[in-house]
Design a protein around this motif. Structure first.
Motif, mmCIF file in Angstrom:
data_model
loop_
_atom_site.group_PDB
_atom_site.id
_atom_site.type_symbol
_atom_site.label_atom_id
_atom_site.label_comp_id
_atom_site.label_asym_id
_atom_site.label_seq_id
_atom_site.Cartn_x
_atom_site.Cartn_y
_atom_site.Cartn_z
ATOM 1 N N PHE A 433 -14.892 -17.377 -60.362
ATOM 2 C CA PHE A 433 -15.782 -17.096 -59.225
ATOM 3 C C PHE A 433 -15.084 -17.390 -57.891
ATOM 4 C CE2 PHE A 433 -18.765 -18.467 -62.674
ATOM 5 C CZ PHE A 433 -19.288 -17.209 -62.942
ATOM 6 N N PRO A 434 -13.955 -16.735 -57.620
ATOM 7 C CA PRO A 434 -13.272 -16.982 -56.350
ATOM 8 C C PRO A 434 -14.146 -16.590 -55.161
ATOM 9 C CG PRO A 434 -12.339 -15.079 -57.490
ATOM 10 C CD PRO A 434 -13.280 -15.726 -58.443
ATOM 11 N N GLY A 692 -12.828 -5.801 -60.744
ATOM 12 C CA GLY A 692 -13.336 -6.940 -60.011
ATOM 13 C C GLY A 692 -14.409 -6.553 -59.019
ATOM 14 N N ILE A 693 -15.420 -7.410 -58.894
ATOM 15 C CA ILE A 693 -16.529 -7.075 -58.005
ATOM 16 C C ILE A 693 -17.108 -8.332 -57.374
ATOM 17 C CG2 ILE A 693 -18.226 -7.123 -59.901
ATOM 18 C CD1 ILE A 693 -19.608 -4.750 -58.364
ATOM 19 N N GLY A 694 -17.422 -8.218 -56.092
ATOM 20 C CA GLY A 694 -18.121 -9.278 -55.381
ATOM 21 C C GLY A 694 -19.390 -8.732 -54.770
ATOM 22 N N LEU A 695 -20.534 -9.228 -55.213
ATOM 23 C CA LEU A 695 -21.810 -8.806 -54.625
ATOM 24 C C LEU A 695 -22.098 -9.678 -53.412
ATOM 25 C CD1 LEU A 695 -24.129 -8.177 -57.702
ATOM 26 C CD2 LEU A 695 -22.599 -6.607 -56.530
ATOM 27 N N GLY A 696 -22.314 -9.045 -52.266
ATOM 28 C CA GLY A 696 -22.633 -9.810 -51.066
ATOM 29 C C GLY A 696 -23.943 -10.557 -51.266
ATOM 30 N N ILE A 697 -23.891 -11.879 -51.263
ATOM 31 C CA ILE A 697 -25.061 -12.640 -51.712
ATOM 32 C C ILE A 697 -25.865 -13.235 -50.573
ATOM 33 C CG2 ILE A 697 -24.062 -13.125 -53.957
ATOM 34 C CD1 ILE A 697 -23.439 -15.962 -52.925
ATOM 35 N N PRO A 724 -18.103 -12.650 -65.876
ATOM 36 C CA PRO A 724 -17.764 -13.733 -64.939
ATOM 37 C C PRO A 724 -16.293 -13.744 -64.559
ATOM 38 C CG PRO A 724 -19.129 -14.549 -66.726
ATOM 39 C CD PRO A 724 -18.763 -13.151 -67.099
ATOM 40 N N SER A 725 -15.431 -13.334 -65.453
ATOM 41 C CA SER A 725 -13.996 -13.371 -65.178
ATOM 42 C C SER A 725 -13.582 -12.403 -64.079
ATOM 43 C CB SER A 725 -13.214 -13.058 -66.457
ATOM 44 O OG SER A 725 -13.564 -11.778 -66.955
ATOM 45 N N ALA A 768 -7.678 -17.493 -71.309
ATOM 46 C CA ALA A 768 -7.098 -16.169 -71.519
ATOM 47 C C ALA A 768 -7.982 -15.047 -70.987
ATOM 48 C CB ALA A 768 -6.837 -15.950 -73.012
ATOM 49 N N SER A 769 -9.278 -15.299 -70.888
ATOM 50 C CA SER A 769 -10.190 -14.233 -70.458
ATOM 51 C C SER A 769 -10.448 -14.237 -68.969
ATOM 52 C CB SER A 769 -11.526 -14.354 -71.207
ATOM 53 O OG SER A 769 -12.183 -15.555 -70.829
ATOM 54 N N ARG A 770 -9.856 -15.185 -68.254
ATOM 55 C CA ARG A 770 -10.124 -15.278 -66.812
ATOM 56 C C ARG A 770 -9.318 -14.275 -66.008
ATOM 57 N NH1 ARG A 770 -10.398 -21.901 -66.387
ATOM 58 N NH2 ARG A 770 -12.203 -22.080 -67.725
#
Length: 770
Positions: A433-434, A692-697, A724-725, A768-770
């Motif tokens: 969760f960067p 990769g995706i970042g939802l504006g929260i 989550p990864s 390994a899944s990150r």
């Protein structure tokens, strides 16, 4: 002879020097009270109406003026006030009105999204089961009576019931007919009856949704709605106004029981002309022709448009002719006469709102009395356009040949995302969760003051550069202190995400005062694409490299993508947009390569305007999206596989274009989801997204500080369908408009949510899944 009149659909609200904006922001800052604000706004309304009257407009629109947004005005007028704003009935107070638009500490703002395919944002009306719509006050009536006191018998403007409902949320599709016919139409009937009693002759019913894909069942409801409205006020004449494209089902449109129909002969030219030729036009209705471009700033080729009018006149014989702009003039600046710093050929080729009304008067005269009556104006207009089209500065030698010789490899990353992901994880080790931001930090009073001093010559280049470096260093320190994972330099050198790059690319010009409204008091100054767009020299490398030198954490390079550069500019009208888009993509490709060469390993190429430019008819979507994807991939595909490409998109209904978003092949995309209250997640519940995706929260357009639980709820729903990864955490847009205290406190809460999530998920996610 059939009467020929001129009309206008709407006038810019902001004022030639953004007076409207300044009054609003003074009120929000507590510098003036409500009485003073209303008095200042009244002065502006009178000035705008008088200007149009003096320009010779026969039918001056009234009721198009607003304190924030015309759709919000309509929602407030009909009592569509969500419960969270605690409205107790009656006329809506300014505090409640602005809270709906901007939010307050007790209630999140209503959703904001783009007005059709324009650069203007509207506030989305919300229907709630517990709220019964009712007429809180007759705003068009007040506007009509006010104008009459000033000697102007105006044409009240209303957003039509079909479009209002189409633009709203909070109901199921099976409720549409009842909401339209049993809830909204009675309220419109009441408004129209009162206007009729007050002596109004014409009312403009804006129904731009009629140029979208309207199905036969919906047309039957529209017919029933307008039958009732014309019956309710039999002495009132209704102009059903369409714009932004051609009418979808023209035969159904001209059969509607209204007294006049407005057609866009600029952006809907081909479709509407074909329909006029194939089906004619009723002899008992007024035909209002949008003959002047209300969305772009180029002079109208008057001789061509006069010839077009004569061709139409040979085919149809309406009850009355109206000549008008293609849409409201709120989409263009107010007055081109102030633009004295442009190249003479370019300055002679542009027309803003006031000049467009002058063109309208010339065309009307020529249409009435023949072209010999306007021969001097025609010659002057033709010469000005010809001088600009032949200007040598509009062409870049060899550019078009270079683009014509591109191969398919120029549009493809060297490795698929599945392989790039592993390489990037090694080059850019980040936690689960960067956290990051979209790019800009607050443009404080100090930042704006420094820029003014530099532009005025009070500061040297060295003084200004020193200030920018200090501000960048300060915010790099703030970001490190609060714990962001991927940093940005803050964009303190940029007034606007498009204008900044337009200053550094060949083929662009900028105006001194060409402001237009984006949302609320937020005004932008779109640059002008006057010629071929080409890369000149690195545009962002110095700032990005300096910021990276201050920290061991990764700093993103920040660019604006080709589709947004087009959508947020005034675009030349002599080349296909697809060709212009490739020119910009190719120029940005060189900037991306320059950043990568200097060690910037994460580069964000923002496309907030991609969805807003989607054509209004679905049949046109494929070509548009292919063009947008192609230009983005041209800009971003030449980097090494371990260079991480980000992009960002703003308020939109993304479920329509998930496949195109995937086709961009960005490594990480950030998308707004706060004002839509997490509804975007539905797109990913229905369709798989693998990158990769970042939802504006949280909503950066509101001054309120978000609660951690609000942000957590949006994330938790998203994590049911998104891995989550691959999940990033960020605000929904840049932070330029917020103050420092709001920004820091909101980001601290956002980061705390990320830390909670890491604790919750770290035990279940293997390395390994990150």
């Amino acid at each position: 002879m059939t009467a020929i009149r001129t009309g206008n659909l709407g006038y810019p609200r902001i004022g030639s020097n953004r007076e409207w904006k300044k009054h609003l922001e003074s009120y929000w800052a507590g510098k003036i009270d409500e009485t003073q604000l209303k008095e200042q706004m009244k002065k502006l309304r009178r000035q705008y109406l008088k200007t149009q009257q003096e320009k010779g407009v026969d039918w001056v629109p009234v009721g198009d003026f607003t304190f924030y947004d015309h759709v919000l005005d309509t929602a407030a007028m009909f009592g569509l006030i969500p419960k969270r704003f605690a409205h107790t009935g009656g006329p809506v107070s300014l505090d409640t009105y602005f809270a709906m638009a901007r939010g307050n500490q007790g209630a999140v703002a209503c959703e904001m999204t783009k007005w059709f395919n324009t650069n203007y944002h509207y506030i989305v009306p919300e229907f709630e089961p517990e709220i019964t719509p009712l007429l809180t006050e007759n705003k068009p009536l007040k506007a009509f009576e006010e104008a009459k006191q000033w000697g102007i018998k105006g044409k009240p403007v209303l957003l039509g019931p079909f479009t209002l409902l189409k633009l709203s949320k909070g109901y199921d599709s099976n409720q549409f007919a009842d909401l339209l016919l049993e809830t909204l139409v009675p309220l419109y009937e009441q408004v129209l009856k009162e206007l009729e009693t007050a002596g109004a002759e014409w009312v403009q019913m804006d129904e731009p949704s009629l140029v979208t894909d309207v199905n036969p069942k919906e047309w039957s409801w529209i017919d029933r709605a307008y039958s009732r409205l014309t019956t309710a006020a039999p002495r009132l004449r209704l102009l059903l106004q369409t714009y932004f494209d051609s009418a979808t089902a023209y035969p159904s449109l001209i059969r509607l029981p209204v007294h006049g129909i407005g057609l866009d002969l600029v952006h809907g030219k081909k479709g509407n002309l074909d329909s006029l030729q194939a089906h004619g036009f009723p002899a008992d209705k007024t035909l209002a022709l949008g003959i002047i471009d209300g969305r772009n700033i180029w002079k109208t080729p008057l001789a061509e448009q006069l010839k077009l009018l004569e061709q139409i006149q040979s085919r149809v014989k309406p009850a009355e002719w109206w000549l008008q702009p293609s849409c409201s003039l709120l989409h263009v600046p107010v007055e081109a006469a102030q633009e004295t710093g442009l190249r003479p050929e370019l300055a002679g080729a542009i027309a803003f709102a006031n000049e467009k009304l002058d063109e309208l008067a010339v065309l009307a005269k020529g249409f009435k009395h023949g072209k010999t009556s306007i021969s001097d104006s025609l010659q002057e207009n033709t010469d000005a356009i010809k001088r600009f089209r032949n200007a040598s500065f509009r062409h870049v030698s060899g550019l078009r040949e270079t683009l014509a010789n591109l191969s398919s490899e120029d549009f493809q990353r060297s490795h698929p995302f599945s392989e790039r992901k592993q390489l990037q994880a090694e080059s850019h080790p980040l936690p689960l969760f960067p956290t990051t931001t979209i790019g800009s930090f607050p443009q404080s009073a100090d930042v704006r003051r420094a820029r003014r001093k530099w532009r005025a010559g009070e500061w040297s280049e060295e003084q200004y550069e020193s200030f920018l470096r200090d501000e960048t260093a300060r915010w790099i320190g703030i970001q490190e202190e609060i714990g962001l994972d991927v940093l940005v330099h803050g964009e303190f050198e940029r007034t606007d995400m498009v204008e900044y790059f337009s200053d550094k690319l060949d083929g662009y010009s900028k105006t001194a005062n060409g402001w237009v409204q984006s949302y609320g008091s937020r005004c932008v100054k779109p640059p002008i694409i006057h010629g071929d767009v080409a890369f000149l020299s690195p545009m962002t490398v110095k700032e990005s490299v300096y910021a990276q030198s201050l920290t061991d954490k990764k700093v993103k390079g920040m660019l604006t993508g080709p589709t947004t550069m087009i959508r947020w500019s005034f675009v030349r009208d002599d080349l296909p947009v697809s060709e212009i888009s490739l020119q910009i993509g190719y120029a940005l490709r060189k900037e991306v390569e320059a950043l990568e060469k200097e060690g910037i390993g994460i580069i964000q190429v923002d496309e907030p305007a991609l969805r807003e430019g989607l054509p209004l008819k679905q049949i046109d979507w494929k070509a548009y999206l292919e063009q947008a994807v192609q230009s983005f991939r041209l800009a971003t595909s030449s980097v090494q596989p371990d260079t991480q490409i980000h992009t960002h998109m703003c308020y939109s209904e993304f479920h329509d274009i998930i496949e195109a978003i995937q086709a961009l092949d960005a490594d990480v995309i950030s998308i707004e989801s706060s004002r839509s209250h997490g509804e975007l997640v539905r797109s990913f519940e229905e369709k798989t997204y693998t990158q990769g995706i970042g939802l504006g929260i949280y909503d950066i357009h509101s001054p309120r500080i978000p609660e951690e639980e609000e942000m957590a709820r949006t994330i938790e729903r998203a994590l049911r369908v998104l891995p989550p990864s691959l999940f990033w955490i960020n605000p929904d847009c840049g932070l330029k408009t917020r103050n420092e205290k709001e920004t820091v406190e909101s980001l601290v809460r956002m980061i705390q949510v990320a830390h909670r999530l890491r604790e919750q998920w770290n035990e279940t996610i293997t390395p390994a899944s990150r």
